[in-house]
Write a protein that holds these residues in place. Structure first.
Motif, mmCIF file in Angstrom:
data_model
loop_
_atom_site.group_PDB
_atom_site.id
_atom_site.type_symbol
_atom_site.label_atom_id
_atom_site.label_comp_id
_atom_site.label_asym_id
_atom_site.label_seq_id
_atom_site.Cartn_x
_atom_site.Cartn_y
_atom_site.Cartn_z
ATOM 1 N N ILE A 94 0.808 -1.078 0.043
ATOM 2 C CA ILE A 94 0.167 0.124 0.002
ATOM 3 C C ILE A 94 0.971 1.254 0.078
ATOM 4 O O ILE A 94 0.541 2.224 -0.682
ATOM 5 C CB ILE A 94 -0.919 -0.150 1.204
ATOM 6 N N LYS A 95 1.893 0.969 0.794
ATOM 7 C CA LYS A 95 2.923 2.485 1.005
ATOM 8 C C LYS A 95 3.615 2.454 -0.661
ATOM 9 O O LYS A 95 3.654 3.766 -0.959
ATOM 10 C CB LYS A 95 3.986 2.284 1.955
ATOM 11 N N MET A 100 1.316 6.905 -6.803
ATOM 12 C CA MET A 100 0.462 7.725 -6.805
ATOM 13 C C MET A 100 0.737 9.437 -6.697
ATOM 14 O O MET A 100 0.487 10.479 -7.335
ATOM 15 C CB MET A 100 -0.861 7.594 -6.040
ATOM 16 N N ALA A 101 1.622 9.457 -5.655
ATOM 17 C CA ALA A 101 2.274 10.830 -5.353
ATOM 18 C C ALA A 101 3.047 11.256 -6.771
ATOM 19 O O ALA A 101 3.264 12.621 -6.672
ATOM 20 C CB ALA A 101 2.992 10.579 -4.115
ATOM 21 N N LYS A 127 2.282 1.936 -3.389
ATOM 22 C CA LYS A 127 1.326 2.392 -4.277
ATOM 23 C C LYS A 127 1.001 3.954 -4.114
ATOM 24 O O LYS A 127 0.803 4.687 -5.139
ATOM 25 C CB LYS A 127 -0.024 1.614 -4.195
ATOM 26 N N THR A 128 0.862 4.076 -2.822
ATOM 27 C CA THR A 128 0.794 5.714 -2.596
ATOM 28 C C THR A 128 1.985 6.445 -3.043
ATOM 29 O O THR A 128 1.681 7.544 -3.464
ATOM 30 C CB THR A 128 0.703 5.755 -0.992
#
Length: 236
Positions: A202-203, A209-210, A205-206
């Motif tokens: 999840i980190k 996205m950032a 992916k984040t």
């Protein structure tokens, strides 16, 4: 100008390749078929634009990103595409081991304007498949990847290759992959089903996205396929 004449030739016979290239050593296996499925999914992920530059990364080290990047490059070359695989992991490069080629000069030297791409790119044993190794490990990998020189390099390579695959460092270790993901058409995240934890994925992916990356999809590595499954029986 003929591509084969423009870049340095360093052919290798299939007997010298590493065992990690299952798409070459066992092209009819279930695993090789999975790589062809990945190729198909990539091709149809953004049909209106198409993908030329693809980033392959993972959340943490040792999730198999370099092996997967190499095999994806192979199946594209088997399809008749002109493929360049770039070792953009300028901290712990491995692609030169996979393809059994020299790593005396490569991407870092090009970005530092020490050598031209034509003199650094190496031809592999497979027609249409080329590799650019990391080169000398620089003290400032992130700064080199963020430079205008990388953008110029990509623009130049797009004139000669149908697919350019970047093997990048893990996303949660350094900023390199984030920087690269913003410059590529699509990003593939590798997740080791046996060791990765959900929070790291999840980190990662984040982080992508950032950086406004286009996430093409996720590849689950080291997934055990049940022997009683239809897919296993079909390709057994």
């Amino acid at each position: 100008m003929n591509l084969l004449k423009k870049f340095k030739k360093k052919k290798k016979t299939p007997t010298s390749i590493a065992r990690k290239l299952v798409t070459v050593t066992d092209p009819k296996s279930i695993i090789s078929e999975q790589f062809r499925s990945i190729r198909t999914n990539i091709t149809f992920s953004l049909p209106e634009k198409g993908l030329t530059t693809i980033l392959v990364s993972s959340s943490m080290p040792s999730e198999g990103k370099s092996t997967i990047a190499a095999n994806i490059g192979v199946v594209y070359a088997q399809e008749g595409k002109r493929v360049l695989i770039v070792d953009a992991d300028m901290r712990k490069p491995t692609l030169h081991f996979t393809f059994d080629i020299f790593n005396t000069q490569g991407l870092s030297n090009i970005l530092a304007k020490q050598i031209s791409a034509q003199d650094a790119i190496q031809e592999t044993f497979m027609v249409g498949l080329y590799v650019l190794t990391c080169g000398n490990i620089p003290p400032n990998p992130s700064e080199l990847l963020a430079s205008k020189q990388l953008e110029s390099f990509i623009e130049e390579m797009e004139q000669y290759f149908d697919i350019i695959i970047f093997d990048a460092p893990p996303l949660l270790s350094v900023a390199d992959a984030q920087i690269l993901s913003n410059k590529c058409d699509g990003t593939i995240l590798i997740v080791d089903s046996g060791k990765s934890n959900k929070s790291d994925a999840i980190k990662a992916k984040t982080a992508l996205m950032a950086s406004k990356a286009r996430i093409v999809g996720v590849v689950m590595n080291n997934f055990d396929l049940p022997k009683n499954s239809y897919y296993y029986q079909y390709y057994r």
